[in-house]
Design a protein around this motif. Structure first.
Motif, mmCIF file in Angstrom:
data_model
loop_
_atom_site.group_PDB
_atom_site.id
_atom_site.type_symbol
_atom_site.label_atom_id
_atom_site.label_comp_id
_atom_site.label_asym_id
_atom_site.label_seq_id
_atom_site.Cartn_x
_atom_site.Cartn_y
_atom_site.Cartn_z
ATOM 1 N N ASN A 1 0.849 -1.010 -0.086
ATOM 2 C CA ASN A 1 -0.034 0.081 -0.029
ATOM 3 C C ASN A 1 1.053 1.273 -0.117
ATOM 4 O OD1 ASN A 1 -2.549 0.968 -0.269
ATOM 5 N ND2 ASN A 1 -3.170 0.515 1.975
ATOM 6 N N GLY A 2 0.510 2.188 -0.818
ATOM 7 C CA GLY A 2 1.469 3.467 -0.886
ATOM 8 C C GLY A 2 2.174 3.448 -2.297
ATOM 9 N N VAL A 3 2.533 2.189 -2.576
ATOM 10 C CA VAL A 3 3.397 1.973 -4.016
ATOM 11 C C VAL A 3 2.484 2.644 -5.151
ATOM 12 C CG1 VAL A 3 4.488 0.476 -5.669
ATOM 13 C CG2 VAL A 3 4.744 0.047 -2.965
ATOM 14 N N GLY A 4 1.358 2.216 -5.123
ATOM 15 C CA GLY A 4 0.315 2.619 -6.217
ATOM 16 C C GLY A 4 -0.670 3.497 -5.614
ATOM 17 N N ARG A 5 -1.987 3.384 -5.746
ATOM 18 C CA ARG A 5 -3.044 4.020 -5.130
ATOM 19 C C ARG A 5 -3.394 3.406 -3.729
ATOM 20 N NH1 ARG A 5 -8.099 1.806 -5.236
ATOM 21 N NH2 ARG A 5 -8.082 -0.092 -6.645
ATOM 22 N N TYR A 6 -4.089 4.056 -2.990
ATOM 23 C CA TYR A 6 -4.386 3.681 -1.585
ATOM 24 C C TYR A 6 -5.498 2.708 -1.602
ATOM 25 C CZ TYR A 6 -6.319 3.561 3.118
ATOM 26 O OH TYR A 6 -6.728 3.459 4.150
ATOM 27 N N VAL A 7 -5.516 1.694 -1.118
ATOM 28 C CA VAL A 7 -6.360 0.742 -0.848
ATOM 29 C C VAL A 7 -6.875 0.378 0.432
ATOM 30 C CG1 VAL A 7 -7.301 -1.749 -1.321
ATOM 31 C CG2 VAL A 7 -5.708 -0.693 -2.937
ATOM 32 N N CYS A 8 -8.086 0.759 0.883
ATOM 33 C CA CYS A 8 -8.604 0.473 2.227
ATOM 34 C C CYS A 8 -8.464 -0.962 2.452
ATOM 35 C CB CYS A 8 -9.905 1.222 2.248
ATOM 36 S SG CYS A 8 -10.545 1.017 4.117
ATOM 37 N N GLN A 9 -7.902 -1.011 3.897
ATOM 38 C CA GLN A 9 -7.682 -2.619 4.081
ATOM 39 C C GLN A 9 -9.153 -3.219 4.590
ATOM 40 O OE1 GLN A 9 -4.747 -4.311 3.656
ATOM 41 N NE2 GLN A 9 -4.660 -2.541 2.145
ATOM 42 N N LEU A 10 -10.074 -2.424 5.008
ATOM 43 C CA LEU A 10 -11.525 -3.030 5.623
ATOM 44 C C LEU A 10 -12.211 -3.398 4.643
ATOM 45 C CD1 LEU A 10 -12.835 -3.175 8.263
ATOM 46 C CD2 LEU A 10 -13.926 -0.986 7.790
ATOM 47 N N LYS A 11 -12.526 -4.719 4.570
ATOM 48 C CA LYS A 11 -13.266 -5.134 3.602
ATOM 49 C C LYS A 11 -14.913 -5.169 3.926
ATOM 50 C CE LYS A 11 -13.057 -9.615 3.393
ATOM 51 N NZ LYS A 11 -12.474 -11.253 2.965
ATOM 52 N N ARG A 12 -15.344 -5.553 5.237
ATOM 53 C CA ARG A 12 -16.485 -5.795 5.753
ATOM 54 C C ARG A 12 -16.831 -5.190 6.985
ATOM 55 N NH1 ARG A 12 -17.155 -11.589 5.087
ATOM 56 N NH2 ARG A 12 -17.240 -10.926 2.878
ATOM 57 N N VAL A 13 -17.920 -4.672 7.176
ATOM 58 C CA VAL A 13 -18.350 -4.369 8.597
ATOM 59 C C VAL A 13 -20.003 -4.809 8.870
ATOM 60 C CG1 VAL A 13 -18.801 -2.216 10.199
ATOM 61 C CG2 VAL A 13 -16.982 -2.337 8.666
ATOM 62 N N SER A 14 -19.822 -5.582 9.950
ATOM 63 C CA SER A 14 -21.205 -6.015 10.507
ATOM 64 C C SER A 14 -21.465 -5.518 11.795
ATOM 65 C CB SER A 14 -20.993 -7.668 10.688
ATOM 66 O OG SER A 14 -20.779 -8.312 9.361
ATOM 67 N N ILE A 15 -22.579 -4.644 11.896
ATOM 68 C CA ILE A 15 -23.025 -4.140 12.970
ATOM 69 C C ILE A 15 -24.081 -4.904 13.487
ATOM 70 C CG2 ILE A 15 -24.028 -1.955 13.857
ATOM 71 C CD1 ILE A 15 -23.006 -0.470 11.631
ATOM 72 N N ILE A 16 -24.023 -5.514 14.485
ATOM 73 C CA ILE A 16 -24.775 -6.304 15.336
ATOM 74 C C ILE A 16 -25.290 -5.665 16.533
ATOM 75 C CG2 ILE A 16 -25.152 -8.563 16.158
ATOM 76 C CD1 ILE A 16 -22.556 -9.589 14.594
ATOM 77 N N PHE A 17 -26.880 -5.487 16.734
ATOM 78 C CA PHE A 17 -27.423 -4.905 17.876
ATOM 79 C C PHE A 17 -28.755 -5.442 18.194
ATOM 80 C CE2 PHE A 17 -29.002 -3.335 13.879
ATOM 81 C CZ PHE A 17 -30.241 -3.028 14.472
ATOM 82 N N SER A 18 -29.438 -5.333 19.158
ATOM 83 C CA SER A 18 -30.741 -5.509 19.626
ATOM 84 C C SER A 18 -31.732 -4.492 19.498
ATOM 85 C CB SER A 18 -30.883 -5.863 20.879
ATOM 86 O OG SER A 18 -32.090 -6.120 21.504
ATOM 87 N N LYS A 19 -32.820 -4.803 18.598
ATOM 88 C CA LYS A 19 -33.818 -3.912 18.622
ATOM 89 C C LYS A 19 -34.442 -3.272 19.820
ATOM 90 C CE LYS A 19 -35.597 -5.496 14.206
ATOM 91 N NZ LYS A 19 -36.708 -5.922 13.378
ATOM 92 N N LYS A 20 -34.310 -4.076 20.929
ATOM 93 C CA LYS A 20 -35.099 -3.495 22.048
ATOM 94 C C LYS A 20 -34.267 -3.177 23.286
ATOM 95 C CE LYS A 20 -39.187 -6.144 21.035
ATOM 96 N NZ LYS A 20 -39.835 -7.471 21.143
ATOM 97 N N ALA A 21 -33.074 -3.697 23.211
ATOM 98 C CA ALA A 21 -31.983 -3.342 24.479
ATOM 99 C C ALA A 21 -31.689 -1.937 24.585
ATOM 100 C CB ALA A 21 -30.781 -4.336 24.359
ATOM 101 N N GLN A 22 -31.679 -1.399 25.702
ATOM 102 C CA GLN A 22 -31.183 -0.008 26.244
ATOM 103 C C GLN A 22 -29.793 0.159 25.735
ATOM 104 O OE1 GLN A 22 -33.277 2.041 27.054
ATOM 105 N NE2 GLN A 22 -31.815 3.804 27.167
ATOM 106 N N GLY A 23 -28.758 -0.815 25.781
ATOM 107 C CA GLY A 23 -27.415 -0.749 25.574
ATOM 108 C C GLY A 23 -27.284 -0.266 23.981
ATOM 109 N N SER A 24 -28.273 -0.673 23.280
ATOM 110 C CA SER A 24 -28.340 -0.578 21.921
ATOM 111 C C SER A 24 -28.802 0.663 21.164
ATOM 112 C CB SER A 24 -28.742 -1.684 21.135
ATOM 113 O OG SER A 24 -28.199 -3.016 21.309
ATOM 114 N N LEU A 25 -29.312 1.589 22.118
ATOM 115 C CA LEU A 25 -29.765 2.793 21.771
ATOM 116 C C LEU A 25 -28.819 3.793 20.786
ATOM 117 C CD1 LEU A 25 -32.358 4.490 22.245
ATOM 118 C CD2 LEU A 25 -31.083 5.623 24.126
#
Length: 152
Positions: free
Chosen positions: A17-41
Motif C-alpha cells: 500500500n502506498g506504492v500505487g493507489r491507496y487501498v482501504c484494508q477494511l473489507k466488511r463491517v457487520s453491525i450487530i445490535f438488539s432492537k429493544k435493548a437499552q445498550g443498543s440505543l
C-alpha cells in the motif's frame, strides 16, 4: 518472538500500500445490535442517522446491519483483506462514539499492533552502510558547534 517476550517485526507496508493507489484494508463491517435493548440505543441512532453517510464515504467497504434477538451487547465486527477480524463492543455508546469506533476500524490495517524493531527497513540492504549527514564530511573540519562558541 524476541528474547524480551513480546512479538516484534520490521516496519513494512500492507499489501504494498502506498506504492500505487491507496487501498482501504477494511473489507466488511457487520453491525450487530438488539432492537429493544437499552445498550443498543446509540447503535440504533447511528443506523438511522449516519450509516448511509458512512457507506457513501467508504464505497469499498460492505456494511451489514444485523438486528439479533439474542444480542445482549451490541458489537461491530470488522473483516480485513488479510483475513483478520476485529470485534469492538459498543454497549451504551452514543451515535458519535459509534462513528468514531467505525472510523478507527476503517483506518487500521487489520494487523495486530506489535512492537516495531527499527523505524526503517529494506529488503535490499546497502553494502556501503547507512547514510547520515556526516558520511562525506572531511574529518579536518571538526565538530559542528553553534555560532559564537569557540573551541578551547
Amino acid at each position: 518472538m524476541t528474547s524480551r517476550g513480546t512479538p516484534s517485526r520490521f516496519l513494512r507496508s500492507v499489501l504494498q500500500n502506498g506504492v500505487g493507489r491507496y487501498v482501504c484494508q477494511l473489507k466488511r463491517v457487520s453491525i450487530i445490535f438488539s432492537k429493544k435493548a437499552q445498550g443498543s440505543l446509540g447503535v440504533r441512532d447511528f443506523i438511522e442517522e449516519g450509516v448511509v453517510d458512512y457507506a457513501k464515504k467508504n464505497p469499498g467497504t460492505v456494511v451489514y446491519v444485523s438486528p439479533a434477538q439474542s444480542c445482549t451487547v451490541p458489537k461491530i465486527v470488522a473483516e480485513y483483506l488479510n483475513g483478520n477480524t476485529k470485534e469492538e463492543l459498543v454497549n451504551n455508546k452514543t451515535s458519535q462514539q459509534v462513528l468514531e469506533v467505525l472510523t478507527k476500524l476503517t483506518n487500521q490495517s487489520g494487523q495486530d499492533i506489535i512492537r516495531i524493531r527499527k523505524p526503517f527497513h529494506t529488503d535490499n540492504p546497502s553494502i556501503q552502510g547507512q547514510w547520515h549527514p556526516f558520511t562525506h564530511r572531511p574529518p579536518s573540519v571538526g565538530l559542528i558547534r553553534p555560532q559564537g562558541q569557540h573551541a578551547e
